[in-house]
Every structure is written in structure tokens, then in C-alpha cells.
Design a protein around this motif. Structure first.
Motif, PDB file in Angstrom:
ATOM      1  N   ASP A  86      10.429  52.118  34.673  1.00  0.00           N
ATOM      2  CA  ASP A  86       9.700  53.161  33.955  1.00  0.00           C
ATOM      3  C   ASP A  86       9.161  52.665  32.615  1.00  0.00           C
ATOM      4  N   TYR A  87       9.564  51.446  32.221  1.00  0.00           N
ATOM      5  CA  TYR A  87       9.120  50.905  30.936  1.00  0.00           C
ATOM      6  C   TYR A  87       7.651  50.512  31.019  1.00  0.00           C
ATOM      7  N   ASP A  88       6.849  51.042  30.123  1.00  0.00           N
ATOM      8  CA  ASP A  88       5.409  50.791  30.126  1.00  0.00           C
ATOM      9  C   ASP A  88       5.096  49.654  29.167  1.00  0.00           C
ATOM     10  N   GLY A  89       5.463  48.467  29.559  1.00  0.00           N
ATOM     11  CA  GLY A  89       5.247  47.309  28.702  1.00  0.00           C
ATOM     12  C   GLY A  89       5.731  46.056  29.393  1.00  0.00           C
ATOM     13  N   GLY A  90       5.648  44.941  28.707  1.00  0.00           N
ATOM     14  CA  GLY A  90       6.062  43.666  29.278  1.00  0.00           C
ATOM     15  C   GLY A  90       6.798  42.821  28.272  1.00  0.00           C
ATOM     16  N   ILE A  91       7.763  43.424  27.558  1.00  0.00           N
ATOM     17  CA  ILE A  91       8.490  42.681  26.540  1.00  0.00           C
ATOM     18  C   ILE A  91       9.229  41.496  27.148  1.00  0.00           C
ATOM     19  N   MET A  92       9.213  40.380  26.449  1.00  0.00           N
ATOM     20  CA  MET A  92       9.911  39.172  26.877  1.00  0.00           C
ATOM     21  C   MET A  92      10.630  38.555  25.700  1.00  0.00           C
ATOM     22  N   ALA A 287       4.302  34.855  30.141  1.00  0.00           N
ATOM     23  CA  ALA A 287       4.175  33.888  29.044  1.00  0.00           C
ATOM     24  C   ALA A 287       5.067  32.667  29.225  1.00  0.00           C
ATOM     25  N   VAL A 288       6.150  32.813  29.973  1.00  0.00           N
ATOM     26  CA  VAL A 288       7.017  31.661  30.224  1.00  0.00           C
ATOM     27  C   VAL A 288       6.261  30.602  31.027  1.00  0.00           C
ATOM     28  N   ASP A 289       5.485  31.044  32.007  1.00  0.00           N
ATOM     29  CA  ASP A 289       4.675  30.100  32.786  1.00  0.00           C
ATOM     30  C   ASP A 289       3.616  29.431  31.918  1.00  0.00           C
ATOM     31  N   ALA A 290       3.010  30.217  31.030  1.00  0.00           N
ATOM     32  CA  ALA A 290       2.028  29.635  30.104  1.00  0.00           C
ATOM     33  C   ALA A 290       2.691  28.588  29.212  1.00  0.00           C
ATOM     34  N   SER A 334      -3.866  35.599  29.997  1.00  0.00           N
ATOM     35  CA  SER A 334      -4.828  36.679  30.238  1.00  0.00           C
ATOM     36  C   SER A 334      -4.409  37.500  31.459  1.00  0.00           C
ATOM     37  N   TYR A 335      -3.964  36.807  32.489  1.00  0.00           N
ATOM     38  CA  TYR A 335      -3.514  37.519  33.688  1.00  0.00           C
ATOM     39  C   TYR A 335      -2.261  38.336  33.396  1.00  0.00           C
ATOM     40  N   TYR A 336      -1.350  37.781  32.592  1.00  0.00           N
ATOM     41  CA  TYR A 336      -0.135  38.505  32.210  1.00  0.00           C
ATOM     42  C   TYR A 336      -0.485  39.765  31.420  1.00  0.00           C
ATOM     43  N   ALA A 337      -1.444  39.658  30.505  1.00  0.00           N
ATOM     44  CA  ALA A 337      -1.876  40.831  29.738  1.00  0.00           C
ATOM     45  C   ALA A 337      -2.478  41.881  30.667  1.00  0.00           C
ATOM     46  N   TYR A 338      -3.234  41.414  31.650  1.00  0.00           N
ATOM     47  CA  TYR A 338      -3.844  42.331  32.625  1.00  0.00           C
ATOM     48  C   TYR A 338      -2.774  43.070  33.430  1.00  0.00           C
ATOM     49  N   THR A 339      -1.784  42.349  33.957  1.00  0.00           N
ATOM     50  CA  THR A 339      -0.742  42.980  34.776  1.00  0.00           C
ATOM     51  C   THR A 339       0.187  43.856  33.937  1.00  0.00           C
ATOM     52  N   SER A 340       0.266  43.603  32.641  1.00  0.00           N
ATOM     53  CA  SER A 340       1.124  44.408  31.767  1.00  0.00           C
ATOM     54  C   SER A 340       0.506  45.760  31.435  1.00  0.00           C
ATOM     55  N   SER A 348      -4.459  39.693  42.775  1.00  0.00           N
ATOM     56  CA  SER A 348      -3.723  38.433  42.697  1.00  0.00           C
ATOM     57  C   SER A 348      -4.336  37.520  41.640  1.00  0.00           C
ATOM     58  N   MET A 349      -3.597  36.452  41.329  1.00  0.00           N
ATOM     59  CA  MET A 349      -4.097  35.463  40.373  1.00  0.00           C
ATOM     60  C   MET A 349      -5.373  34.817  40.904  1.00  0.00           C
ATOM     61  N   GLU A 350      -5.438  34.565  42.203  1.00  0.00           N
ATOM     62  CA  GLU A 350      -6.633  33.958  42.793  1.00  0.00           C
ATOM     63  C   GLU A 350      -7.853  34.859  42.590  1.00  0.00           C
ATOM     64  N   GLU A 351      -7.674  36.150  42.847  1.00  0.00           N
ATOM     65  CA  GLU A 351      -8.781  37.091  42.670  1.00  0.00           C
ATOM     66  C   GLU A 351      -9.172  37.212  41.210  1.00  0.00           C
ATOM     67  N   PHE A 352      -8.152  37.222  40.345  1.00  0.00           N
ATOM     68  CA  PHE A 352      -8.400  37.318  38.905  1.00  0.00           C
ATOM     69  C   PHE A 352      -9.227  36.134  38.424  1.00  0.00           C
ATOM     70  N   MET A 353      -8.873  34.932  38.869  1.00  0.00           N
ATOM     71  CA  MET A 353      -9.608  33.733  38.456  1.00  0.00           C
ATOM     72  C   MET A 353     -11.022  33.753  39.038  1.00  0.00           C
ATOM     73  N   GLY A 354     -11.173  34.317  40.246  1.00  0.00           N
ATOM     74  CA  GLY A 354     -12.508  34.426  40.827  1.00  0.00           C
ATOM     75  C   GLY A 354     -13.406  35.313  39.989  1.00  0.00           C
TER      76      GLY A 354
END
Length: 361
Positions: A86-92, A287-290, A334-340, A348-354
Motif C-alpha cells: 500500500d506504500y505509494d513510493g519507492g524508498i530504498m 537504484a541498486v542496479d544503476a 529513469s525506468y525506476y522513477a517511472y515504475t515508482s 517492461s524495460m525493453e518497451e521502455f527503452m524502445g
């Protein structure tokens, strides 16, 4: 015997000081033990005759992912079980993952950062238990402390204590403050002089209720938003790290007639599959992957081994141009910000990059 008694006495005094600090700094609703009860503090300090609950000290040269199952919702919240979804965010909150050249690593003092990003709610009270591989040695800072507060905790009152080799406790308190995109604290570790290539020294958090003050990350009002963020942090938002000695691990096997040296990967691949953008293969793209991509790019830019296996390299090269660099890290963020921010119809990441390529000039 005298040296052992002296060591235990010093450990007891250190733990008692931490207990007293927590008692006077944290509200009564968070305190779970009376700081004047010496036996309680003694139970924290006296670990010489007990088995340590340290999941980071197996010394098997394996990374230790954060154990989300240890989280127990505090009873004094008096609320139904909170769902972190239910958390509306992506804190790490995450530790560095560091690769060191074998010739450079031996005896080196390596600083490890614990950082935060994506916070949505302020916090006032913080307590963590940090665990690490005891082949590492913690170096005290100039103030004689084991943990050094980062810029993110400017204005906070902080403290730390060494519970035992392999375990530190850290606390911080202040008026409600939104912590975001900053370093919370650093720890200086001394790499062993006999460090060998392929060795991995895990470092991270494990949710702990030590009978004094349970680990916490919440605002002063302990309102619903603060409770939800804290639940998310201790179930989904923490990422552990490590110090790794680059190169392949060498093992020796002995038979009745011969001795053979076999070279194996420190973390052998179990699959040839990969997910674009998920460099550390934890089924998340964040962000860990980045950070993994930037670490690889930094290492390879100085002619060092980037410490990514073949599948990780395929996952890291998100723009698929055959080069892994800061552009890939930026695309992952950028993809992480989008999914957050998006909750439905996530591509998917593939579609996002496309789409990124289609929209670029």
C-alpha cells in the motif's frame, strides 16, 4: 583471565551507554526495557558464552540478501497488519557493493556508505543493527565511534556501539526530517591482510528487537503514513552490500594420491537467463542496479575487472549498444522513477527503452 574480564567490562560499559542514550532520546512508547536494569544491558554485552545471531558471518564468500521475514510489526501500534504494497513510493536504504583489486585490497581501509533515496515521509527516530563478516575489522573514527553520520543526518543526535565483533548498533533522533538522496552513515572497515581473490565479506542490516529498543525508522507522531513507510522499509526497502576481492576463487581438493587446484567462480551462475536492467538479479530494477552499472563502468575505465558475469553484462547494457556506461545507469534510474510513479500498465524495460529511442531526436 584478566584480559577477558577487562574486555567484557568494556563491552558492558559501551552497551550500557547506548542503552542510557536510547532511554533519554527515544519516547517511552518506543522503549521496551528499563535502562537501569543492568542485567538487560549485560545480556546485550555478554556474548562470549552464547551463539551470535549473525547471518553475515558464515564466511562462505556469499552475498547475504536482506531477510524481509525478520520484520515483526510492533504490538504498540495497535493496528491491523499493514501491507507494504500500500506504500505509494519507492524508498530504498542501501549499502555499497564494492569490488577491490586483490593486490590493492590487503590491509586496506575501505569506507562503506549506507544511503537513502526515494523517501516520501519524514522520520524522527532511527535505530538499526548493522552486521558484517568478522574477517573485517571496524576502524574507529577520530571521535572514537564505530559509525560516522552522513550528510543526510545533519541536525540529528546520533550514537553507535559495538555489541560484539560482527554487530554494531546505531541510532539517530531529531525533529521530523525528510531524508532523501543522501548518505545516512559510513563505516570504515579494514580488509584482512590475508585477503584472497574471490572472497566476499557481506555487510548489511537485519531487523532486530534486542529487548531494549527495536529497530525503527519512523516520524515523531507515528501516524499511519509513518507506519506504512517503516513497514515498507523493513520488508522491501533495504539492500545489503559487501566488499568483494575481485577475481576467481581458488579452492584446493585433495585425493589419496594427488592434490589438485581447481578454479571456480565465487558466485557461479545457475541460469543463462537474465532480465534487462536487473543487474543484481533480485527481480527488481532500481537504484541498486544503476549503482552496479556505475561501479562496473568506473572499474573498467581504470583497466580493472568490472566484476560482472556474462548475464549481468547483458542485463546492464540496457540500450544494447555493446557498451556499459553511465548512460545505461541513467536509463535504469529513469525506468525506476517511472515504475515508482506508475501503478497500472507498467511496461517492461525493453518497451521502455524502445520508447526512449523513438522519442530521442
Amino acid at each position: 583471565m584478566k584480559n577477558r574480564l577487562l574486555t567484557r567490562f568494556i563491552s558492558l560499559i559501551t552497551s550500557l551507554a547506548l542503552v542510557l542514550s536510547l532511554y533519554y532520546c527515544f519516547p517511552d512508547s518506543i522503549i521496551k526495557a528499563n535502562s537501569t536494569d543492568l542485567t538487560e544491558a549485560e545480556s546485550v554485552a555478554d556474548t562470549s558464552d552464547t551463539i551470535s545471531d549473525n547471518p553475515f558471518d558464515k564466511q562462505d564468500d556469499m552475498e547475504v540478501p536482506y531477510d524481509r521475514t525478520r520484520w515483526i510489526q510492533p504490538k504498540d501500534w495497535n493496528t491491523p497488519k499493514i501491507d507494504p504494497r500500500d506504500y505509494d513510493g519507492g524508498i530504498m536504504l542501501y549499502f555499497d557493493k564494492i569490488g577491490l583489486d586483490p593486490e590493492y585490497a590487503k590491509g586496506k581501509v575501505q569506507r562503506v556508505y549506507f544511503s537513502i533515496t526515494g523517501a516520501t515521509e519524514p522520520v524522527s527516530y532511527i535505530k538499526f543493527h548493522v552486521f558484517y563478516d568478522t574477517r573485517l575489522t571496524v576502524k574507529e573514527n577520530t571521535a572514537g565511534k564505530f559509525i560516522t553520520p552522513g550528510k543526510g543526518l545533519n541536525g540529528f543526535t546520533t550514537g553507535s556501539a559495538k555489541i560484539e565483533d560482527g554487530q554494531l548498533a546505531f541510532y539517530a533522533y531529531a525533529e521530523d526530517t525528510l531524508l532523501n538522496h543522501s548518505c545516512l552513515f559510513t563505516i570504515d572497515f579494514i580488509v584482512p591482510e590475508n585477503a584472497e581473490q574471490g572472497e566476499v565479506y557481506p555487510i548489511g542490516l537485519a531487523y532486530t528487537d534486542d529487548g531494549i529498543v527495536a529497530d525503527t525508522f519512523i516520524n515523531s507522531h507515528k501516524d499511519e503514513a509513518g507506519k506504512l513507510q517503516m513497514t515498507y522499509v523493513f520488508t522491501k526497502g533495504i539492500y545489503n552490500g559487501y566488499i568483494r576481492i575481485l577475481g576467481e576463487k581458488k579452492t584446493t581438493t585433495t585425493t589419496p594420491t594427488t592434490t589438485t587446484t581447481v578454479t571456480t567462480k565465487a558466485n557461479p551462475d545457475e541460469t543463462t537467463e537474465y532480465k534487462l536492467g536487473d543487474v543484481n538479479n533480485d527481480r527488481l530494477i532500481n537504484a541498486v542496479d544503476a549503482s552496479e552499472v556505475l561501479t562496473y563502468y568506473t572499474m573498467t575505465s581504470t583497466n580493472k575487472n568490472g566484476d560482472l558475469d556474462a548475464n549481468q553484462k547483458l542485463a546492464a547494457d540496457v540500450d544494447r549498444n555493446g557498451s556499459i556506461n553511465a548512460v545505461d545507469a541513467s536509463n535504469i534510474l529513469s525506468y525506476y522513477a517511472y515504475t515508482s510513479t506508475e501503478k497500472e500498465g507498467i511496461i517492461s524495460m525493453e518497451e521502455f527503452m524502445g520508447k526512449q529511442a523513438h522519442n530521442s531526436p
